[in-house]
Design an enzyme around this catalytic site. Sequence first.
Site, PDB file in Angstrom:
ATOM      1  N   CYS A  45      22.829 -34.960   9.269  1.00 34.99           N
ATOM      2  CA  CYS A  45      22.225 -35.452  10.507  1.00 34.99           C
ATOM      3  C   CYS A  45      23.201 -36.343  11.267  1.00 34.99           C
ATOM      4  O   CYS A  45      23.865 -37.192  10.688  1.00 34.99           O
ATOM      5  CB  CYS A  45      20.962 -36.233  10.173  1.00 34.99           C
ATOM      6  SG  CYS A  45      20.068 -36.801  11.623  1.00 34.99           S
ATOM      7  N   CYS A  51      16.220 -32.463  10.107  1.00 33.93           N
ATOM      8  CA  CYS A  51      16.736 -33.461   9.164  1.00 33.93           C
ATOM      9  C   CYS A  51      15.695 -33.733   8.081  1.00 33.93           C
ATOM     10  O   CYS A  51      14.526 -33.981   8.371  1.00 33.93           O
ATOM     11  CB  CYS A  51      17.089 -34.746   9.901  1.00 33.93           C
ATOM     12  SG  CYS A  51      17.632 -36.042   8.768  1.00 33.93           S
ATOM     13  N   HIS A 100       7.869 -18.496  12.977  1.00 36.90           N
ATOM     14  CA  HIS A 100       8.624 -18.719  11.740  1.00 36.90           C
ATOM     15  C   HIS A 100       9.892 -19.544  11.962  1.00 36.90           C
ATOM     16  O   HIS A 100      10.805 -19.518  11.139  1.00 36.90           O
ATOM     17  CB  HIS A 100       8.968 -17.387  11.058  1.00 36.90           C
ATOM     18  CG  HIS A 100       7.771 -16.703  10.460  1.00 36.90           C
ATOM     19  ND1 HIS A 100       7.764 -15.377  10.076  1.00 36.90           N
ATOM     20  CD2 HIS A 100       6.534 -17.178  10.158  1.00 36.90           C
ATOM     21  CE1 HIS A 100       6.571 -15.058   9.581  1.00 36.90           C
ATOM     22  NE2 HIS A 100       5.805 -16.133   9.624  1.00 36.90           N
TER      23      HIS A 100
HETATM   24  C1  BJW Z   1      11.487  -0.905  13.365  1.00 39.56           C
HETATM   25  C2  BJW Z   1      12.787  -0.691  13.726  1.00 39.56           C
HETATM   26  C3  BJW Z   1      12.985  -0.226  15.018  1.00 39.56           C
HETATM   27  C4  BJW Z   1      12.860  -1.373  11.752  1.00 39.56           C
HETATM   28  N1  BJW Z   1      11.934  -0.024  15.805  1.00 39.56           N
HETATM   29  N2  BJW Z   1      10.456  -0.680  14.159  1.00 39.56           N
HETATM   30  C5  BJW Z   1       0.493 -13.049  -1.801  1.00 39.56           C
HETATM   31  C6  BJW Z   1      -0.329 -12.386  -0.901  1.00 39.56           C
HETATM   32  C7  BJW Z   1      -0.415 -12.813   0.387  1.00 39.56           C
HETATM   33  C8  BJW Z   1       0.286 -13.907   0.811  1.00 39.56           C
HETATM   34  C9  BJW Z   1       1.072 -14.562  -0.095  1.00 39.56           C
HETATM   35  C10 BJW Z   1       1.167 -14.149  -1.386  1.00 39.56           C
HETATM   36  N3  BJW Z   1       2.028 -14.965  -2.045  1.00 39.56           N
HETATM   37  C11 BJW Z   1       2.482 -15.881  -1.180  1.00 39.56           C
HETATM   38  C12 BJW Z   1       1.893 -15.640   0.007  1.00 39.56           C
HETATM   39  C13 BJW Z   1       2.103 -16.350   1.237  1.00 39.56           C
HETATM   40  C14 BJW Z   1       3.350 -15.870   1.947  1.00 39.56           C
HETATM   41  C15 BJW Z   1       3.343 -14.350   2.136  1.00 39.56           C
HETATM   42  O1  BJW Z   1       2.808 -13.827   3.086  1.00 39.56           O
HETATM   43  N4  BJW Z   1       4.004 -13.623   1.246  1.00 39.56           N
HETATM   44  C16 BJW Z   1       4.079 -12.152   1.348  1.00 39.56           C
HETATM   45  C17 BJW Z   1       5.494 -11.697   1.025  1.00 39.56           C
HETATM   46  C18 BJW Z   1       3.054 -11.527   0.438  1.00 39.56           C
HETATM   47  N5  BJW Z   1       3.287 -16.503   3.234  1.00 39.56           N
HETATM   48  C19 BJW Z   1       3.713 -17.736   3.399  1.00 39.56           C
HETATM   49  O2  BJW Z   1       4.192 -18.387   2.486  1.00 39.56           O
HETATM   50  C20 BJW Z   1       3.546 -18.330   4.777  1.00 39.56           C
HETATM   51  N6  BJW Z   1       2.912 -19.581   4.649  1.00 39.56           N
HETATM   52  C21 BJW Z   1       1.643 -19.686   4.245  1.00 39.56           C
HETATM   53  O3  BJW Z   1       0.918 -18.722   4.089  1.00 39.56           O
HETATM   54  O4  BJW Z   1       1.238 -20.967   4.001  1.00 39.56           O
HETATM   55  C22 BJW Z   1       0.011 -21.156   3.295  1.00 39.56           C
HETATM   56  C23 BJW Z   1       0.133 -20.642   1.859  1.00 39.56           C
HETATM   57  C24 BJW Z   1       1.303 -20.789   1.147  1.00 39.56           C
HETATM   58  C25 BJW Z   1       1.419 -20.280  -0.163  1.00 39.56           C
HETATM   59  C26 BJW Z   1       0.342 -19.608  -0.742  1.00 39.56           C
HETATM   60  C27 BJW Z   1      -0.820 -19.460  -0.015  1.00 39.56           C
HETATM   61  C28 BJW Z   1      -0.920 -19.989   1.292  1.00 39.56           C
HETATM   62  C29 BJW Z   1       4.905 -18.566   5.395  1.00 39.56           C
HETATM   63  C30 BJW Z   1       5.639 -17.302   5.642  1.00 39.56           C
HETATM   64  C31 BJW Z   1       7.049 -17.598   6.175  1.00 39.56           C
HETATM   65  C32 BJW Z   1       7.858 -16.338   6.263  1.00 39.56           C
HETATM   66  N7  BJW Z   1       9.201 -16.666   6.436  1.00 39.56           N
HETATM   67  C33 BJW Z   1      10.178 -15.595   6.535  1.00 39.56           C
HETATM   68  C34 BJW Z   1      11.568 -16.171   6.226  1.00 39.56           C
HETATM   69  C35 BJW Z   1      11.985 -17.177   7.255  1.00 39.56           C
HETATM   70  C36 BJW Z   1      13.237 -17.820   6.907  1.00 39.56           C
HETATM   71  C37 BJW Z   1      14.395 -16.877   7.023  1.00 39.56           C
HETATM   72  O5  BJW Z   1      14.752 -16.518   8.146  1.00 39.56           O
HETATM   73  O6  BJW Z   1      14.957 -16.521   5.985  1.00 39.56           O
HETATM   74  O7  BJW Z   1      10.126 -15.014   7.831  1.00 39.56           O
HETATM   75  S1  BJW Z   1       9.877 -14.245   5.465  1.00 39.56           S
HETATM   76  C38 BJW Z   1      10.527 -13.026   6.520  1.00 39.56           C
HETATM   77  O8  BJW Z   1       9.478 -12.053   6.724  1.00 39.56           O
HETATM   78  C39 BJW Z   1      10.758 -13.715   7.860  1.00 39.56           C
HETATM   79  C40 BJW Z   1      10.057 -12.766   8.804  1.00 39.56           C
HETATM   80  O9  BJW Z   1       9.677 -13.426   9.986  1.00 39.56           O
HETATM   81  C41 BJW Z   1       8.901 -12.267   8.006  1.00 39.56           C
HETATM   82  C42 BJW Z   1       8.277 -10.996   8.528  1.00 39.56           C
HETATM   83  O10 BJW Z   1       9.153  -9.929   8.413  1.00 39.56           O
HETATM   84  P1  BJW Z   1       9.155  -8.796   9.511  1.00 39.56           P
HETATM   85  O11 BJW Z   1       9.557  -9.356  10.813  1.00 39.56           O
HETATM   86  O12 BJW Z   1       7.890  -8.051   9.473  1.00 39.56           O
HETATM   87  O13 BJW Z   1      10.386  -7.898   9.010  1.00 39.56           O
HETATM   88  P2  BJW Z   1      10.444  -6.739   7.915  1.00 39.56           P
HETATM   89  O14 BJW Z   1      11.870  -6.520   7.575  1.00 39.56           O
HETATM   90  O15 BJW Z   1       9.522  -6.990   6.817  1.00 39.56           O
HETATM   91  O16 BJW Z   1       9.898  -5.469   8.685  1.00 39.56           O
HETATM   92  C43 BJW Z   1      10.598  -4.833   9.725  1.00 39.56           C
HETATM   93  C44 BJW Z   1       9.702  -3.746  10.260  1.00 39.56           C
HETATM   94  O17 BJW Z   1      10.307  -3.194  11.399  1.00 39.56           O
HETATM   95  C45 BJW Z   1       9.486  -2.593   9.274  1.00 39.56           C
HETATM   96  O18 BJW Z   1       8.110  -2.245   9.302  1.00 39.56           O
HETATM   97  C46 BJW Z   1      10.323  -1.455   9.841  1.00 39.56           C
HETATM   98  O19 BJW Z   1       9.727  -0.178   9.631  1.00 39.56           O
HETATM   99  C47 BJW Z   1      10.312  -1.790  11.285  1.00 39.56           C
HETATM  100  N8  BJW Z   1      11.502  -1.373  12.011  1.00 39.56           N
HETATM  101  N9  BJW Z   1      13.587  -1.020  12.595  1.00 39.56           N
HETATM  102  C48 BJW Z   1      10.663  -0.251  15.287  1.00 39.56           C
HETATM  103  N10 BJW Z   1      14.240   0.007  15.431  1.00 39.56           N
HETATM  104 ZN    ZN Z   2      18.211 -37.628  10.357  1.00 37.78          ZN
END
Ligand code: BJW
Ligand code: ZN
Length: 306
Positions: A211, A170, A162
């Site tokens: 940039c 840029c 990600h």
């Molecule tokens: C602990 C703990 C401890 C806490 N010990 N555990 C509908 C259905 C399905 C998919 C989609 C949909 N609508 C749109 C989509 C697509 C979308 C998506 O998946 N959306 C979902 C929300 C449903 N995906 C995309 O758009 C991706 N691209 C893609 O699919 O392209 C093709 C396409 C596009 C559009 C439509 C269809 C196809 C790209 C996804 C990019 C995600 N980017 C982010 C933001 C990055 C920028 C930023 O930094 O702001 O990345 S989103 C955010 O979530 C970030 C993270 O990497 C990502 C995952 O989160 P993560 O790491 O799992 O964190 P949390 O907070 O959710 O969970 C923490 C966990 O830890 C919890 O379970 C806690 O219990 C646990 N925990 N403390 C152990 N101490």
């Molecule tokens: Zn540039």
Amino acid sequence: LFLIRLSDMSEFRKAFAKAKNIAIITGAGVSAESGVPTFRGEHEKWRKWHSQVHLNKEAMSDYNILPSELHSLNLSTWIYPPPSLPQDLASPEAFSRNPSRVWEFYHYRRELVLDKKPSAVHLAIAECEARLKKQGRSVVVITQCQDDLHRQAGSKHVLKIHGSLLETRCMSCGQVTVNKQSPICAALKSKGAPGANVSDAQIPVDKLPRCEERDCRGLLRPNVVFFGETLDSHILTNVEKEMELCDLCLVVGTSSIVYPAAMFGPRVAARGVPVAEFNMNTTPKTEYFMYHFQGPCGTTLPPALA
Ligand code: BJW
Ligand code: ZN
């Protein structure tokens, strides 16, 4: 329950002892051990944006989400699109509509991670990679985190799917640059406060990060993968390769609701490979996995990899 969990760990340890190629998928819960807020915690909110998940029916069928998974996705409403989604902050549309607001959000997140140190989990993973390497075994980290903590801990083989908060890209020339400046530009200094009543700084676009390539001056954006953007195809190909190769998989600190990452673990499990989840809670994917170790991964993971 206590006994079951004990026997689980000894079973896991047997699988670990046999494994030649280990894939570790990590998410924000790992960085939480270093004090970085997760995305979907109860209190995680920047101004009015909450990170709830709202799905429409088309999206569900695109991603083969099972009806049985719906309740654990915590869907409070079927209204779509709902107001104030993070997608309105972390999306290409949001960035082109209001780059100042989006930069304030990322400036806040950059400053948060810049002074954080690797946790016991990061260190245990890096140490495990080094130790197993000497035995001709491999460890790969596939991380959704946008900080630099795995690398700082010493992990060598890291696939950042990600992107990175500490890189810019840029909008004009496409140049990607590592950037750890604090603040990233003068206009963002002390901006980005998360409080609900803070108003937008409305920084003119020419005062946002620009940039520095010769004659370019293009607008920079954070080099992260926004919602609706595809993951880097080269990285994704490497992920596919690692998913095929691994004979043990760990899914650590991720809510397993953001796709495509949410299906990596289940896909490995479908090949019959043992997959172990380390999380504070169960997730929509827990039932696909052979092992689930509940609790803070800073406590559960280091002994599992020792
Ligand atoms: C602990 C703990 C401890 C806490 N010990 N555990 C509908 C259905 C399905 C998919 C989609 C949909 N609508 C749109 C989509 C697509 C979308 C998506 O998946 N959306 C979902 C929300 C449903 N995906 C995309 O758009 C991706 N691209 C893609 O699919 O392209 C093709 C396409 C596009 C559009 C439509 C269809 C196809 C790209 C996804 C990019 C995600 N980017 C982010 C933001 C990055 C920028 C930023 O930094 O702001 O990345 S989103 C955010 O979530 C970030 C993270 O990497 C990502 C995952 O989160 P993560 O790491 O799992 O964190 P949390 O907070 O959710 O969970 C923490 C966990 O830890 C919890 O379970 C806690 O219990 C646990 N925990 N403390 C152990 N101490
Ligand atoms: Zn540039």
